[in-house]
Design a protein around this motif. Structure first.
Motif, PDB file in Angstrom:
ATOM      1  N   LEU A 203       3.317 -19.423 -27.166  1.00 46.18           N
ATOM      2  CA  LEU A 203       3.989 -20.360 -28.054  1.00 46.18           C
ATOM      3  C   LEU A 203       3.575 -20.086 -29.502  1.00 46.18           C
ATOM      4  N   SER A 204       4.540 -19.969 -30.410  1.00 45.60           N
ATOM      5  CA  SER A 204       4.254 -19.885 -31.842  1.00 45.60           C
ATOM      6  C   SER A 204       5.093 -20.938 -32.549  1.00 45.60           C
ATOM      7  N   VAL A 205       4.479 -21.616 -33.513  1.00 47.45           N
ATOM      8  CA  VAL A 205       5.149 -22.681 -34.251  1.00 47.45           C
ATOM      9  C   VAL A 205       5.266 -22.242 -35.704  1.00 47.45           C
ATOM     10  N   LYS A 206       6.460 -21.880 -36.127  1.00 48.27           N
ATOM     11  CA  LYS A 206       6.705 -21.458 -37.495  1.00 48.27           C
ATOM     12  C   LYS A 206       6.989 -22.707 -38.325  1.00 48.27           C
ATOM     13  N   MET A 207       6.037 -23.103 -39.156  1.00 45.04           N
ATOM     14  CA  MET A 207       6.085 -24.400 -39.804  1.00 45.04           C
ATOM     15  C   MET A 207       7.278 -24.565 -40.735  1.00 45.04           C
ATOM     16  N   SER A 208       7.717 -23.498 -41.385  1.00 48.99           N
ATOM     17  CA  SER A 208       8.841 -23.635 -42.313  1.00 48.99           C
ATOM     18  C   SER A 208      10.131 -24.039 -41.585  1.00 48.99           C
ATOM     19  N   GLU A 209      10.241 -23.682 -40.312  1.00 50.42           N
ATOM     20  CA  GLU A 209      11.435 -24.038 -39.552  1.00 50.42           C
ATOM     21  C   GLU A 209      11.497 -25.531 -39.246  1.00 50.42           C
ATOM     22  N   PHE A 210      10.356 -26.205 -39.410  1.00 52.61           N
ATOM     23  CA  PHE A 210      10.303 -27.637 -39.111  1.00 52.61           C
ATOM     24  C   PHE A 210      10.100 -28.495 -40.356  1.00 52.61           C
ATOM     25  N   MET A 211       9.375 -27.957 -41.348  1.00 54.26           N
ATOM     26  CA  MET A 211       9.068 -28.775 -42.520  1.00 54.26           C
ATOM     27  C   MET A 211      10.298 -29.062 -43.369  1.00 54.26           C
ATOM     28  N   TYR A 212      11.165 -28.082 -43.546  1.00 52.47           N
ATOM     29  CA  TYR A 212      12.358 -28.311 -44.368  1.00 52.47           C
ATOM     30  C   TYR A 212      13.311 -29.316 -43.719  1.00 52.47           C
ATOM     31  N   PRO A 213      13.607 -29.194 -42.414  1.00 50.89           N
ATOM     32  CA  PRO A 213      14.436 -30.224 -41.779  1.00 50.89           C
ATOM     33  C   PRO A 213      13.778 -31.604 -41.798  1.00 50.89           C
ATOM     34  N   ARG A 214      12.452 -31.651 -41.625  1.00 53.58           N
ATOM     35  CA  ARG A 214      11.763 -32.944 -41.663  1.00 53.58           C
ATOM     36  C   ARG A 214      11.917 -33.590 -43.036  1.00 53.58           C
ATOM     37  N   ALA A 215      11.731 -32.775 -44.094  1.00 52.91           N
ATOM     38  CA  ALA A 215      11.872 -33.303 -45.450  1.00 52.91           C
ATOM     39  C   ALA A 215      13.287 -33.828 -45.677  1.00 52.91           C
ATOM     40  N   GLU A 216      14.284 -33.074 -45.207  1.00 51.39           N
ATOM     41  CA  GLU A 216      15.677 -33.513 -45.375  1.00 51.39           C
ATOM     42  C   GLU A 216      15.933 -34.805 -44.607  1.00 51.39           C
ATOM     43  N   GLU A 217      15.386 -34.885 -43.409  1.00 50.66           N
ATOM     44  CA  GLU A 217      15.557 -36.075 -42.576  1.00 50.66           C
ATOM     45  C   GLU A 217      14.939 -37.310 -43.223  1.00 50.66           C
ATOM     46  N   GLU A 218      13.808 -37.117 -43.889  1.00 53.47           N
ATOM     47  CA  GLU A 218      13.097 -38.227 -44.506  1.00 53.47           C
ATOM     48  C   GLU A 218      13.509 -38.459 -45.956  1.00 53.47           C
ATOM     49  N   GLY A 219      14.450 -37.652 -46.452  1.00 50.47           N
ATOM     50  CA  GLY A 219      14.916 -37.817 -47.820  1.00 50.47           C
ATOM     51  C   GLY A 219      13.873 -37.455 -48.857  1.00 50.47           C
ATOM     52  N   LYS A 220      13.043 -36.473 -48.552  1.00 46.58           N
ATOM     53  CA  LYS A 220      11.983 -36.052 -49.458  1.00 46.58           C
ATOM     54  C   LYS A 220      12.195 -34.613 -49.890  1.00 46.58           C
TER      55      LYS A 220
ATOM     56  N   VAL B 128      10.353 -31.051 -50.042  1.00 49.79           N
ATOM     57  CA  VAL B 128       9.280 -30.507 -49.222  1.00 49.79           C
ATOM     58  C   VAL B 128       7.953 -30.473 -49.981  1.00 49.79           C
ATOM     59  N   ASN B 129       8.012 -30.396 -51.312  1.00 46.48           N
ATOM     60  CA  ASN B 129       6.785 -30.397 -52.110  1.00 46.48           C
ATOM     61  C   ASN B 129       6.005 -31.697 -51.974  1.00 46.48           C
ATOM     62  N   ASN B 130       6.662 -32.774 -51.561  1.00 44.54           N
ATOM     63  CA  ASN B 130       5.994 -34.062 -51.421  1.00 44.54           C
ATOM     64  C   ASN B 130       4.931 -34.061 -50.330  1.00 44.54           C
ATOM     65  N   TYR B 131       4.957 -33.049 -49.476  1.00 45.93           N
ATOM     66  CA  TYR B 131       4.000 -32.982 -48.363  1.00 45.93           C
ATOM     67  C   TYR B 131       2.759 -32.158 -48.718  1.00 45.93           C
ATOM     68  N   TYR B 132       2.731 -31.596 -49.931  1.00 47.53           N
ATOM     69  CA  TYR B 132       1.682 -30.641 -50.293  1.00 47.53           C
ATOM     70  C   TYR B 132       1.011 -31.020 -51.612  1.00 47.53           C
ATOM     71  N   ILE B 133      -0.250 -30.572 -51.766  1.00 49.44           N
ATOM     72  CA  ILE B 133      -0.942 -30.765 -53.046  1.00 49.44           C
ATOM     73  C   ILE B 133      -0.685 -29.591 -53.983  1.00 49.44           C
ATOM     74  N   ASP B 134      -0.249 -28.475 -53.415  1.00 47.29           N
ATOM     75  CA  ASP B 134       0.043 -27.277 -54.209  1.00 47.29           C
ATOM     76  C   ASP B 134       1.127 -26.505 -53.474  1.00 47.29           C
ATOM     77  N   TRP B 135       1.039 -25.207 -53.431  1.00 48.41           N
ATOM     78  CA  TRP B 135       2.067 -24.361 -52.833  1.00 48.41           C
ATOM     79  C   TRP B 135       1.820 -24.051 -51.362  1.00 48.41           C
ATOM     80  N   VAL B 136       0.650 -24.481 -50.830  1.00 48.06           N
ATOM     81  CA  VAL B 136       0.353 -24.141 -49.439  1.00 48.06           C
ATOM     82  C   VAL B 136      -0.437 -25.219 -48.702  1.00 48.06           C
ATOM     83  N   HIS B 137      -1.254 -26.019 -49.421  1.00 54.23           N
ATOM     84  CA  HIS B 137      -2.131 -26.981 -48.759  1.00 54.23           C
ATOM     85  C   HIS B 137      -1.480 -28.362 -48.656  1.00 54.23           C
ATOM     86  N   PRO B 138      -1.359 -28.896 -47.457  1.00 56.88           N
ATOM     87  CA  PRO B 138      -0.767 -30.230 -47.315  1.00 56.88           C
ATOM     88  C   PRO B 138      -1.659 -31.323 -47.900  1.00 56.88           C
TER      89      PRO B 138
END
Length: 357
Positions: free
Chosen positions: A156-173, A175-185
Motif C-alpha cells: 500500500l502507498s498513499v500519495k498525499m497530494s491525491e488526497f489533500m487537494y480534494p480534501r481542501a476543495e471539499e472543505e472550501g479551503k 491547500v496552503n491552509n493545512y501547512y505552515i510552509d511548503w511541506v510541513h503541516p
C-alpha cells in the motif's frame, strides 16, 4: 493476498501490535504544536487502538532533514529493536530535496525493505508519499522511485497530494491552509494526514477481514545491488585511528543528543584522522549549520571529494562518500580544511557516525 493481511489477522485476534514510522520532518511532526501528541504517527496510532480495541506500541522514528539513504543505515538501531508488525516509510520529499536520482531512491528504498523482511518476513509495510506545495500535484521522480518499489512488492502507498487537494476543495479551503510552509503541516494538517492515511489503512485491513493464516513476504530484489548490509560505525570506534587534532566528545552530537553516541569534532585546519572499515561503501552523518567548515576525504590514498558543513539552517545531514569499492578492508582519511564558505565564521566540523556498507 491483501496488502495488510498479517496486520488484519493480528487485529482480529485482539493482539498487541508494534508500529514503527521511518521518515523525515513530516513524520517527526515538525510544524505541529506538540510532536509527541499531534504528529500524524501519534494520531494514527491512537486511531488504530481506538478502532480495533488493541494495545498499540507506537514508535515514531522520523528525523528531520534525512532521506532514504540514511534510513537504510539506521534501520538496525531505530526500527529493528521494536520488531514492528507494521512499518511506515516516508522519505520521498526529502529525497527530492537531496535531488537523488530515481535509481538511487529505488535502491535505498528496496534496501530498507530487504532489512525489514530479513528481520520479520511477516511485517506489513506502507509507504506515505508526501510532497512539496511548489510541486503541486506533480508526480516527481523521487516519489516514483518509492512508489515503484511499493508496487513491485504489492504494498500500500498513499500519495498525499491525491488526497489533500480534494480534501481542501471539499472543505472550501486553500491547500496552503493545512501547512505552515511548503511541506510541513500545521496541527489541522497533521490531523488531516492521519485521517487520510488511516482511511486507506482501514480499508485495506477490512479487505482482509477473512484472513485465517499469516502470509510471508518474499524479497524480490538482488541483494548484491543494494546496501542491505548498511550499518553504523560510531565515532569512538577502535578503528578510528591516527587522530591528530580531532576530539571525541561523548553524548553530545548536535541535534540528536546522544542518540547515536558522541561525536568527533575539530576546528583547527589540518586536523586529521583515519577510519579503517570493511565493505564496499562509506558515508558520514554530520552536523550542518551556518558556522561550519569543510573537510576533504581520501580512501586508500585517493582523494574522493570534499564535504561542506555550511548550511543556512541547522540540520543533521547524511553524505555518501563512495559506493563502488571492491569488498574488503579500506582506510579513509578525513582532513579539516583551511578553506570554508565565505559566510561561515568558523572551521568547526562534527561527525556523529560513519555509514558503512
Amino acid at each position: 493476498m491483501n496488502r495488510l493481511q498479517n496486520l488484519s489477522l493480528k487485529l482480529k485476534r485482539g493482539e498487541k501490535i508494534s508500529v514503527a514510522y521511518m521518515g523525515g520532518s513530516v513524520t517527526e511532526g515538525y510544524g505541529s504544536s506538540n510532536q509527541r501528541e499531534k504528529s500524524w504517527p501519534a494520531l494514527l496510532g491512537k486511531m488504530i487502538a481506538e478502532k480495533y480495541g488493541v494495545e498499540v506500541e507506537n514508535h515514531n522514528e522520523g528525523i528531520g532533514g534525512t532521506c532514504s539513504y540514511f534510513g537504510a543505515f539506521r534501520f538496525d538501531t531505530d526500527v529493528a529493536p521494536y520488531k514492528p508488525d507494521l512499518l511506515f516509510i516516508e522519505f520521498a520529499v526529502n529525497d527530492y530535496y537531496h535531488t537523488e536520482s530515481y535509481e538511487t531512491v529505488a535502491r535505498n528504498s528496496e534496501s530498507i525493505l530487504a532489512k525489514a523482511y530479513r528481520l520479520n518476513p511477516y511485517m506489513d509495510v506502507v509507504y506515505v508519499l508526501t510532497f512539496d506545495l511548489h510541486e503541486e500535484k506533480n508526480d516527481y521522480v523521487q516519489l516514483r522511485g518509492h512508489r515503484d518499489i511499493a508496487d513491485k512488492y504489492g504494498l500500500l502507498s498513499v500519495k498525499m497530494s491525491e488526497f489533500m487537494y480534494p480534501r481542501a476543495e471539499e472543505e472550501g479551503k486553500n491547500v496552503n491552509n493545512y501547512y505552515i510552509d511548503w511541506v510541513h503541516p500545521n496541527d489541522y494538517g497533521y490531523q488531516t494526514h492521519a485521517e487520510i492515511i488511516g482511511a486507506q489503512l482501514f480499508e485495506e485491513i477490512e479487505a482482509s477481514a477473512g484472513a485465517e493464516v499469516p502470509v510471508k513476504h518474499e524479497f524480490l530484489g538482488e541483494r548484491g545491488s543494494l546496501i542491505a548490509d548498511a550499518h553504523f560505525v560510531y565515532a569512538n570506534d577502535e578503528n578510528v585511528c591516527n587522530v591528530n587534532g580531532w576530539e571525541y566528545e561523548a553524548g553530545t552530537f548536535s541535534y540528536l543528543g546522544g542518540k547515536y553516541g558522541g561525536r568527533l569534532k575539530a576546528d583547527i585546519p589540518g586536523s586529521s584522522f583515519e577510519l579503517k572499515f570493511y565493505g564496499t561503501a562509506l558515508g558520514i552523518f554530520y552536523g550542518a549549520d551556518v558556522n561550519r567548515g569543510r573537510i576533504s576525504i581520501s580512501v586508500d590514498g585517493v582523494e574522493v571529494g570534499k564535504r561542506e558543513g555550511y548550511r543556512w539552517t541547522a540540520n543533521p545531514k547524511e553524505h555518501p562518500i563512495i559506493d563502488s569499492l571492491p569488498l574488503g578492508e579500506h582506510v579513509a582519511k578525513f582532513t579539516l580544511l583551511e578553506e570554508k564558505n565565505e559566510e561561515s565564521k568558523s572551521n568547526f566540523f562534527e561527525i556523529g557516525v560513519f555509514l558503512v556498507a
